[in-house]
Design an enzyme around this catalytic site. Structure first.
Site, short mmCIF file in Angstrom:
data_model
loop_
_atom_site.label_atom_id
_atom_site.label_comp_id
_atom_site.label_asym_id
_atom_site.label_seq_id
_atom_site.Cartn_x
_atom_site.Cartn_y
_atom_site.Cartn_z
N ARG A 117 0.82 -1.21 0.00
CA ARG A 117 0.00 0.00 0.00
C ARG A 117 0.85 1.26 0.00
O ARG A 117 0.58 2.23 -0.67
CB ARG A 117 -0.91 -0.01 1.24
N TYR A 118 1.88 1.24 0.85
CA TYR A 118 2.74 2.41 1.00
C TYR A 118 3.95 2.26 0.09
O TYR A 118 4.34 1.14 -0.25
CB TYR A 118 3.18 2.54 2.46
N ARG A 121 7.22 0.10 1.86
CA ARG A 121 7.11 -1.04 2.76
C ARG A 121 5.92 -1.92 2.41
O ARG A 121 4.93 -1.45 1.88
CB ARG A 121 7.02 -0.59 4.22
N CYS A 130 -3.00 -18.17 14.82
CA CYS A 130 -2.62 -17.39 16.00
C CYS A 130 -2.68 -18.29 17.22
O CYS A 130 -3.29 -19.36 17.19
CB CYS A 130 -3.58 -16.23 16.21
N CYS A 134 -8.42 -13.36 18.59
CA CYS A 134 -9.03 -12.16 19.16
C CYS A 134 -10.36 -11.94 18.46
O CYS A 134 -10.45 -12.00 17.23
CB CYS A 134 -8.14 -10.94 18.90
N CYS A 137 -10.49 -9.36 15.60
CA CYS A 137 -9.50 -9.55 14.53
C CYS A 137 -9.89 -8.83 13.24
O CYS A 137 -10.99 -9.00 12.73
CB CYS A 137 -9.32 -11.03 14.23
N ARG A 139 -8.46 -9.35 10.40
CA ARG A 139 -8.33 -10.27 9.25
C ARG A 139 -9.15 -11.53 9.46
O ARG A 139 -8.77 -12.61 9.04
CB ARG A 139 -6.87 -10.63 9.01
N ASP A 298 -11.31 -1.49 13.54
CA ASP A 298 -11.77 -1.51 12.15
C ASP A 298 -13.21 -2.03 12.09
O ASP A 298 -13.59 -2.89 12.89
CB ASP A 298 -10.87 -2.45 11.32
N ASP A 335 -7.54 3.26 10.41
CA ASP A 335 -7.12 2.65 9.15
C ASP A 335 -8.30 2.85 8.20
O ASP A 335 -9.34 2.21 8.38
CB ASP A 335 -6.76 1.18 9.35
N LYS A 342 -3.41 4.22 7.20
CA LYS A 342 -3.58 4.73 8.56
C LYS A 342 -3.60 6.27 8.55
O LYS A 342 -2.68 6.89 8.03
CB LYS A 342 -2.43 4.23 9.43
#
Ligand SMILES: *Cc1c(COP(=O)(O)O)cnc(C)c1O
Length: 395
Positions: A117-118, A121, A130, A134, A137, A139, A298, A335, A342
């Site tokens: 995206r950037y 990076r 995981c 969570c 999450c 994703r 999000d 985000d 972000k």
């Protein structure tokens, strides 16, 4: 067996486990709590939780490490540790604002398992597993459903993409949780990336040191150290997560030169009060973890019950900046839904701006003016070119 509020909870489910088992991360992963019956043995679950656990199966299934389960309050469904990992029936309410891929990662994915995206990076998704899942999450569309191993071959295209893009100087390895990979698999990734000359910085995003602190072994740390510099983004949401074991894990990482930061998600009823967030930030700097971001949660499908208002986040930032160590103040970001990246959101400190004066509000709410000189040309003896010379000498 149902939890009756008495006795050693650890012994109820894991009577045969030795101290060595308990401290072995693979034992912890193998013995994760995944069913309502297991959970009932150690906490008093509510009908909403039971319905949530059953419905979540096969999507973002429940998985709680024995270690984390011992931090949960057995009697309170409002426990911040419990709410982060025990599904609730509320997850199956879909709000009109909910999105499947809120950060628009899929549209910025030039090859499988990579988000670019950037300019300089990329985000490499190294696994879909995981230690614990969570409930907030971001994703959840891709994490924890199949728990399939991502083979080395699967990342070949991502490596090729990074190799052929000389602008990429920073690779953020995330997932899922890269620390769920065995040491040799993770080493293969780090080694491959380190061999790319233009990749200056490696970063790892992991919650394992928090949800599974026994994952941080001397072997892991020795391996990581070989690929320095590595920055590690941890994920802490509540001061109760900082236990003796977590401190030991962070100490081992920091003592070996791994730079630690924390990303925190603002969560309703978990950490949306300024005094809780402040205590979390203080506990983090005490264990050498620099608070990096607070994320607005999000708008992921099924998480509206966990999303605190943006105003709560701004209020928290206002109560941190100036009131405590600057190192304990992260950046609060949203985000941008749809893939804008972000965007920092902050209290408004600049009340007015004219050609050469700025009216500013300090942390106490008092007004100050900063004035710029009328003539903004730089005096001869401090000319830009002599400044440049100084920079090039030190660089
Ligand atoms: C968050 C993120 C990064 C890293 O951003 P930093 O602000 O440098 O930490 C990189 N790529 C994607 C897609 C991200 O979401």
């Amino acid at each position: 067996m149902a939890y009756n509020g008495n006795g050693n909870r650890r012994a109820i489910l894991w009577a045969d486990a030795t101290e060595n088992d308990w401290n072995d991360w693979k034992w912890q992963v193998k013995n994760r709590i995944t069913t309502p019956d297991q959970l009932k043995a150690i906490i008093d679950i509510t009908p909403e939780e039971e319905a949530g656990i059953v419905k979540a199966r096969g999507r973002l299934s429940m998985a709680i490490t024995p270690y984390w389960s011992m931090l949960m309050d057995p009697d309170s469904p409002n426990c911040p540790i419990r709410k982060q990992v025990v599904p609730s029936a509320d997850e199956f309410y879909i709000d009109p604002t909910d999105m499947l891929d809120p950060c628009g990662e899929d549209k910025d994915s030039p090859v499988s398992n990579l988000v670019h995206r950037y300019p300089d990076r990329v985000l490499l998704l190294a696994t879909d597993q995981c230690a614990s899942y969570c409930r907030h999450c971001t994703r959840r569309r891709m994490v924890g459903t199949k728990e399939r191993i991502i083979t080395n071959g699967k990342l070949e295209k991502a490596y090729e993409y990074i190799k052929s893009n000389r602008k990429i100087r920073d690779v953020l390895i995330s997932g899922g949780d890269p620390f769920m990979l065995d040491d040799d698999k993770l080493e293969h990734i780090l080694k491959t990336l380190r061999e790319i000359p233009h990749v200056e910085l490696l970063r790892i995003g992991t919650r394992a040191p928090v949800a599974l602190p026994m994952r941080v072994t001397p072997e892991l740390v020795t391996m990581l150290k070989r690929y320095a510099p590595i920055w590690i983004s941890l994920h802490f949401n509540h001061p109760r997560e900082i236990t003796r074991e977590v401190k030991a894990a962070c100490d081992m990482l920091a003592d070996n030169g791994l730079v630690l930061g924390s990303q925190t998600v603002l969560l309703k009823g978990i950490n949306d009060k300024p005094y809780i967030m402040k205590r979390l930030m203080h506990e983090l700097v005490k264990i050498r973890v620099r608070p990096y971001y607070i994320y607005q949660c999000d708008p992921v499908r099924g998480t509206s019950h966990l999303r605190a208002p943006v105003a709560a986040g701004i209020n928290i930032m206002e109560k941190l900046r100036g009131h405590t160590s600057g190192y304990a103040v992260p950046t609060y970001v949203i985000d941008a839904p749809g893939g804008g990246g972000k965007i920092p959101v902050a209290p408004n400190y600049m009340l007015a701006q004219s050609k050469d004066a700025f009216t500013l509000k300090n942390f106490r709410g008092e007004l100050y003016t900063y004035k710029e000189p009328k003539d903004k040309t730089v005096p001869k003896q401090q000319s830009i070119s002599s400044g440049d010379k100084h920079v090039s000498q030190t660089a």
